[in-house]
Design an enzyme around this catalytic site. Structure first.
Site, PDB file in Angstrom:
ATOM      1  N   GLU A  32       0.805  -1.218   0.000  1.00 28.13           N
ATOM      2  CA  GLU A  32       0.000   0.000   0.000  1.00 28.13           C
ATOM      3  C   GLU A  32       0.843   1.275   0.000  1.00 28.13           C
ATOM      4  OE1 GLU A  32      -3.886   0.042   1.990  1.00 28.13           O
ATOM      5  OE2 GLU A  32      -3.174  -1.708   3.084  1.00 28.13           O
ATOM      6  N   SER A  62      -6.867  -2.109   1.451  1.00 23.29           N
ATOM      7  CA  SER A  62      -7.109  -1.621   0.091  1.00 23.29           C
ATOM      8  C   SER A  62      -7.590  -2.706  -0.864  1.00 23.29           C
ATOM      9  CB  SER A  62      -5.845  -0.956  -0.492  1.00 23.29           C
ATOM     10  OG  SER A  62      -5.543   0.215   0.204  1.00 23.29           O
ATOM     11  N   TYR A  71      -9.347   4.046  -5.543  1.00 21.80           N
ATOM     12  CA  TYR A  71      -8.353   5.085  -5.746  1.00 21.80           C
ATOM     13  C   TYR A  71      -8.291   5.699  -7.131  1.00 21.80           C
ATOM     14  CZ  TYR A  71      -6.938   3.136  -1.303  1.00 21.80           C
ATOM     15  OH  TYR A  71      -6.946   2.691  -0.017  1.00 21.80           O
ATOM     16  N   ARG A 110     -12.819   3.955  10.227  1.00 16.80           N
ATOM     17  CA  ARG A 110     -13.913   3.802   9.271  1.00 16.80           C
ATOM     18  C   ARG A 110     -14.361   2.360   9.273  1.00 16.80           C
ATOM     19  NH1 ARG A 110     -11.736   3.633   4.192  1.00 16.80           N
ATOM     20  NH2 ARG A 110     -12.646   1.575   3.844  1.00 16.80           N
ATOM     21  N   ASP A 146     -16.715  -0.628   7.552  1.00 15.69           N
ATOM     22  CA  ASP A 146     -17.339  -0.978   6.275  1.00 15.69           C
ATOM     23  C   ASP A 146     -18.432  -2.021   6.488  1.00 15.69           C
ATOM     24  OD1 ASP A 146     -15.509   0.707   5.065  1.00 15.69           O
ATOM     25  OD2 ASP A 146     -14.093  -0.906   4.626  1.00 15.69           O
ATOM     26  N   GLU A 189     -15.329  -4.914   8.353  1.00 15.31           N
ATOM     27  CA  GLU A 189     -14.080  -4.645   9.054  1.00 15.31           C
ATOM     28  C   GLU A 189     -14.037  -3.197   9.522  1.00 15.31           C
ATOM     29  OE1 GLU A 189     -10.480  -4.663   6.665  1.00 15.31           O
ATOM     30  OE2 GLU A 189     -11.665  -4.353   4.850  1.00 15.31           O
ATOM     31  N   ASN A 205     -11.292  -0.030   9.719  1.00 12.31           N
ATOM     32  CA  ASN A 205     -10.017   0.476   9.228  1.00 12.31           C
ATOM     33  C   ASN A 205      -9.471   1.504  10.209  1.00 12.31           C
ATOM     34  OD1 ASN A 205     -10.034  -0.534   6.185  1.00 12.31           O
ATOM     35  ND2 ASN A 205     -12.090   0.175   6.677  1.00 12.31           N
ATOM     36  N   GLY A 220      -7.918   5.881   4.460  1.00 11.40           N
ATOM     37  CA  GLY A 220      -7.243   6.720   3.475  1.00 11.40           C
ATOM     38  C   GLY A 220      -7.641   8.184   3.576  1.00 11.40           C
TER      39      GLY A 220
END
Length: 312
Positions: free
Chosen positions: A20, A146, A215, A254, A256, A273, A275, A279
């Site tokens: 990453e 990612s 991205y 964050r 999901d 999950e 995070n 990002g």
């Protein structure tokens, strides 16, 4: 110039050596620019194996952790910062290591009442030889981000993903197979002890929210606020905060989710999950959610710096 930023030296840690690295560089640059604009003295550090020596010589007031992936969000760099007694942003050693290990994190979240999908821990050799659970299911490396190495096995797929046989498979041998949940991709940011808004992510041109959808410019459509029933929104915010707290997270995270609102679906809501190092690129979700909640990008990164500490 921000009064908060006046005189405080912030080292923005970015890059590193994980898969990453490009994402981390794309996160670190705008964060460094925003912090400089807010009045902080900023040093950008492209992290290498000598990061402990670099930080020991630099002695910044705060380390802004903009690293992603193994060694950056799994408790490793956090441990280095603890040893050096440099306050840092985001989650601490334990929470970072736990959240990064997807199958163990799911056990903790489930114990806190957060709904998760059935899963099994497996290895690449076993998962490549035969189905480890009834399709449809998803194969994930246990400690990557990612969407690297994520493979979807459809209900009519006769054999496991052939990609697992690749000699150059770069994502390790420890995998998790998780029951596939159809429906919408939803994500919720937590800032401190407050669950912010929810985005409905609609990948454009990809089967799921993969690396390109995350991205690439135009890779996905973000619907904010998510067009979902208030009751579902309330549950997502409640579960996001519960997962954040159960894992021991700090700063910004964050969570999901998948919500099965398909015509013949079950209506279930599943947390995929959490995070701990979301990002902060121009296409990232947390800055967008924060902006909708009234926090500019500069205010968001400044809050992270002022929230920084050791023993997180």
């Amino acid at each position: 110039m921000s009064a908060k930023g006046m005189g405080k030296h912030v080292a923005v840690l970015m890059g590193g050596w994980s898969s990453e690295r490009p994402v981390s560089l794309a996160t670190g640059k705008p964060c460094a620019e925003a912090l400089a604009s807010a009045g902080y003295q900023v040093t950008e550090i492209d992290v290498d194996r000598d990061i402990a020596q670099t930080l020991a010589a630099l002695r910044p007031d705060v380390a802004f952790n903009a690293l992603h992936g193994p060694d950056g969000e799994d408790g490793t760099i956090q441990g280095v910062l603890e040893l050096l007694q440099i306050p840092y942003t985001h989650s601490g050693v334990m929470a970072s290591a736990l959240a990064m290990n997807k199958d163990r994190a799911k056990v903790v979240m489930a114990a806190a009442g957060v709904p998760v999908a059935k899963h099994v821990r497996t290895t690449r050799a076993v998962a490549a030889a035969s189905h480890v659970m009834e399709p449809p299911y998803v194969i994930k490396p246990v400690a990557e981000g990612s969407s690297f190495g994520v493979l979807i096995v459809a209900a009519d797929h006769e054999h496991p993903p052939q990609e697992l046989f690749r000699e150059d498979w770069p994502y390790g041998d420890d995998l998790m197979a998780e029951r596939f949940v159809a429906g919408r991709e939803l994500t919720c940011a937590v800032m401190g002890d407050v669950a912010l808004g929810i985005i409905n992510i609609v990948p454009l041109g990809t089967a799921f929210y993969d690396y390109d959808a995350k991205y690439a410019d135009g890779g996905s459509e973000h619907i904010l606020p998510a067009d979902i029933p208030q009751e579902v929104s309330n549950r997502i915010q409640r579960h996001s905060l519960a997962a954040h707290q159960a894992l021991g997270c700090r700063g910004v995270t964050r969570a999901d989710f998948r919500w099965d609102d398909t015509p013949m679906g079950t209506g279930e809501l599943i947390c995929l999950e959490v995070n701990t190092q979301p990002g902060m690129t121009p296409t990232s979700l947390v800055p967008e959610i924060a902006a909708y909640a009234g926090h500019s990008f500069e205010e968001l990164v400044s809050w992270m710096v002022e929230d920084a500490s050791c023993r997180r």
